[in-house]
Write an enzyme that holds these catalytic residues in place. Structure first.
Site, PDB file in Angstrom:
ATOM      1  N   GLU A   1       0.870  -1.178   0.000  1.00  6.90           N
ATOM      2  CA  GLU A   1       0.000   0.000   0.000  1.00  6.90           C
ATOM      3  C   GLU A   1       0.901   1.220   0.000  1.00  6.90           C
ATOM      4  OE1 GLU A   1      -3.680  -1.821   2.680  1.00  6.90           O
ATOM      5  OE2 GLU A   1      -2.620  -0.031   3.351  1.00  6.90           O
TER       6      GLU A   1
ATOM      7  N   ASP B   1      -6.092   9.244  10.272  1.00  7.42           N
ATOM      8  CA  ASP B   1      -4.770   8.740  10.625  1.00  7.42           C
ATOM      9  C   ASP B   1      -4.254   9.312  11.926  1.00  7.42           C
ATOM     10  OD1 ASP B   1      -3.869   6.886   8.544  1.00  7.42           O
ATOM     11  OD2 ASP B   1      -4.249   8.587   7.220  1.00  7.42           O
TER      12      ASP B   1
ATOM     13  N   TYR C   1     -10.496  -4.711   3.511  1.00  5.18           N
ATOM     14  CA  TYR C   1      -9.583  -4.285   4.554  1.00  5.18           C
ATOM     15  C   TYR C   1     -10.406  -4.101   5.822  1.00  5.18           C
ATOM     16  CZ  TYR C   1      -5.866  -1.313   6.666  1.00  5.18           C
ATOM     17  OH  TYR C   1      -4.894  -0.767   7.468  1.00  5.18           O
TER      18      TYR C   1
END
Lengths: 409, 288
Positions: free
Chosen positions: B57, B68, B189
């Site tokens: 990735e 994040d 994911y």
């Protein structure tokens, strides 16, 4: 109320957003999957609350007895004489409890949070007005409160930081990115993603993922609804123009929305021009930005060629945001509202003028609106009715203004 | 479900089929393109497969990465300061595929670009998809595009032949899962915690339960990430999932190998690769 035909509805500026949260191209729900179920829950809870007379009654009671509404519509006689043109009225949102319009929205959201059984409140703040309003209502309703505020803003808005702490809020300095309002919003979103079970995020402006832009607008629309009634009582007719300052744009949307379908009413939104839009150091997303996606919605953003978000610049921490509410972006493209800007210097001049002539020290945010009024009013006839939203009081800004004027306190 | 003999399989589909045939889970590594600078980042990218990364990735840096944690935020800012742009991210992928004479190109390791929508929207969706395919990109993960916004990028990407990998999270309940899985391809994911990258770790039992729940809804391979920092954690995840995703731990290793002025120390690349080798060993012993 007049009967509205379907053809009129199609031409209405007041029916948005659609079921996907869009105002034309703008708005939407651009959030991480973790938050998506929460936003859908919120949308449903808000829809239920809006149709519940008990919710409306609770809002009305707190508006009257806690916030102090309705706020006056005040004829600014001395400024009107000074400008020598339009008859200038102020919608006195600075007289609300906590000193700005922000409390209108916080009240609505905190009642909704309680209804949803949430036990913890978070919010972002720039100038601290939204943080103070949120902390105030959290104190009143006994809910723990965490406020994210950029480290840079904490430095320039110390009195509001102290107020929030007095009210029992935890103020968390945000050091990430550029340490201003947009980063405070990033960190509030990160908190929300990490505390999905119990936490309600009170967004302070008409931005963010759907349903926030519509919900905050609805809670702020009390400004325009009251203005409509008050001007009819005072003058027997609608105003000819409306002026309000815009960072995210919640006081402006609150004033404008009830008038959008009245074609005789000219509407002006004033963005923060900083050092001047031509210098690149400003916060005027509509004048100097282009469409992009940030903080859950598509709207006009200050960004570089690569789609990276640029810093906003303004003397006012409350307008220092690189985006704008999506409904404003749409009204801009539809040309229903005219968006202009005022520089830091013009704003400082207006701040002093208002203090000296009306005995009202305005916040730096609405001083931007007044700066534009000082250009617009003299060009208009004496019978022109102009309403400006005086969205907040200026006590919090006296230190910053003193510094700019070279006065040592 | 896509057949494994389908000639139009993507690198991602082929890689997960290989892993299945080998009877082991895969290691998905995340690095931010341009962190700490363009040259070192490309060196690192080229060396990842040999160190044991099965899928890469590659983060497209963004100023405001809302999902994040501190490590990946900092990596994005380092990358932007080094001059990384989306155009240069695509160039990096092209360089990885082509090699440079001395270093052979890699035409097998899947590359998934991961990031936020605005830089892609600014680039122009149609142009971006054309350029990404031409560069050798296999899939996209765009954090702020939930299924409700599929018309923006997901559907055009699928049509163009790229995989669109969706995140499923602990808040994605059984009622919502079908909508999340509907236009997902390549792999799913699973974000094992409700939180941001590089912070908490999920308990092994929770991961196993979540994998079992997702497997009831999809035949796609399942990669699990968020909070995996050590070889033992990777091994534990590899017991249940088809792949373990590690990002913040690698990024932190980069940060630990910068001097006080933010300049890379000698040995930075090797320090990161050594962690990748540990993690790869962990993943491999997961089901041993």
């Amino acid at each position: 109320m007049s009967v509205t035909s379907s053809s009129q509805l199609m031409n209405s500026y007041r029916t948005g957003p659609d079921e996907r949260g869009r105002f034309g191209l703008f708005g939407g729900r651009f959030v991480a999957e973790t938050l998506m179920p929460l936003i859908l829950d919120l949308e449903k809870a808000y829809r239920d609350a809006r149709n519940d007379p008990a919710f409306a009654a609770e809002m009305a009671s707190f508006r009257q007895h806690y916030i102090g509404r309705p706020s006056p519509l005040y004829f600014a006689e001395r400024l009107t004489e000074h400008f020598g043109g339009a008859k200038v009225y102020f919608k006195r949102e600075e007289l609300n409890h906590t000193g700005s319009h922000k409390v209108n929205n916080c009240l609505g959201q905190i009642l909704l949070a309680k209804r949803m059984g949430k036990t913890r409140i978070i919010a972002e703040t720039g100038a601290g007005q939204h943080g103070v309003a949120t902390a105030t209502l959290c104190a009143r309703f006994g809910l723990p409160c965490t406020i994210y505020m950029g480290a840079t803003d904490i430095e320039r808005q110390k009195p509001n930081v102290f107020r929030m702490r007095l009210l029992g809020a935890e103020v968390i300095p945000v050091h990430s990115g550029t340490a201003t309002l947009k980063d405070a919003m990033n960190d509030a979103l990160r908190d929300w993603v990490s505390n999905v079970e119990n936490t309600f995020y009170i967004i302070g402006t008409v931005a963010g993922p759907h349903p926030y832009p519509a919900m905050v607008r609805d809670f702020q629309s009390v400004i325009g609804t009251e203005t409509r009634e008050q001007i009819m009582e005072l003058e027997g007719r609608l105003p000819d123009s409306l002026v309000a300052c815009i960072g995210g744009g919640s006081n402006a949307m609150g004033l404008f929305h009830p008038f959008l379908d009245d074609p005789s009413v000219a509407i002006y939104g004033v963005e923060a021009g900083g050092d001047g839009v031509e210098t690149g150091r400003h916060a005027a997303s509509l004048t100097g930005g282009r469409p992009g996606v940030l903080h859950g919605n598509r709207t006009y953003l200050l960004q570089d060629d690569d789609g990276q978000i640029k810093d906003a610049h303004s003397i006012s921490a409350g307008l220092d945001y690189p985006g704008i509410g999506p409904e404003h972006a749409w009204l801009h493209d539809m040309k229903r509202v005219k968006y202009v800007s005022a520089t830091d210097q013009e704003t400082l001049d207006a701040f002093q003028l208002c203090s000296a002539l009306e005995g009202i020290i305005p916040a730096l945010e609405p001083a931007h609106a007044l700066a534009y009024v000082s250009k617009l009013a003299p060009t208009l006839p004496r019978d022109h009715l102009l309403v400006m939203c005086l969205s907040g009081r200026g006590d919090k800004d006296i230190f910053a203004v003193a510094e700019r004027l070279g006065t040592k306190l | 479900m896509a057949s494994m003999t389908d000639v139009k399989t993507t690198r991602i589909e082929r890689r997960f089929a290989d892993l299945k045939a080998q009877g082991r889970a895969g290691l998905v590594t995340f690095i931010t393109a341009g962190d700490p600078d363009g040259d070192l980042s490309l060196q690192l990218l080229r060396a990842l497969p040999a160190a044991g990364a099965d899928v890469v990735e590659l983060g497209m840096p963004f100023t405001d990465p809302m999902a994040d944690g501190p490590a990946i935020q900092a990596a994005g800012l380092r990358a932007l300061q080094s001059g990384m742009t989306l155009k240069r991210v695509l160039q990096m992928v092209r360089d990885f595929r082509q090699g440079d004479g001395k270093i052979p190109g890699d035409n097998d390791t899947p590359i998934v670009l991961m990031g936020y929508y605005n830089p892609i929207y600014s680039y122009g969706v149609a142009t971006f998809l054309t350029d990404a395919l031409a560069a050798g990109v296999d899939g996209l993960i765009v954090v702020d595009l939930p299924p409700e916004e599929d018309a923006e990028l997901c559907l055009p990407a699928l049509k163009a032949g790229l995989n669109f990998i969706r995140l499923a999270t602990p808040t994605t309940d059984d009622k919502r899962l079908p909508a999340v899985l509907k236009n997902t391809s390549g792999f799913v994911y699973y974000v094992s915690i409700a939180g941001i990258t590089g912070t908490r770790s999920a308990a092994d039992a929770d991961i196993a339960a979540a994998v079992a729940r997702l497997k009831r809804h999809t035949g796609l391979p399942l990669a699990v990430g968020f909070g995996i920092k050590t070889a033992d954690q990777a091994a534990a995840v590899a017991k249940a999932a088809d792949a373990a995703v590690v990002g913040s731990a690698l990024i932190q290793r980069i940060a630990d190998n910068l001097d006080a002025n933010g300049r890379p120390k000698a040995g930075l690349v090797e320090a990161v690769l050594s962690l990748v080798r540990d993690l790869a060993a962990g993943v491999r012993r997961g089901r041993a």
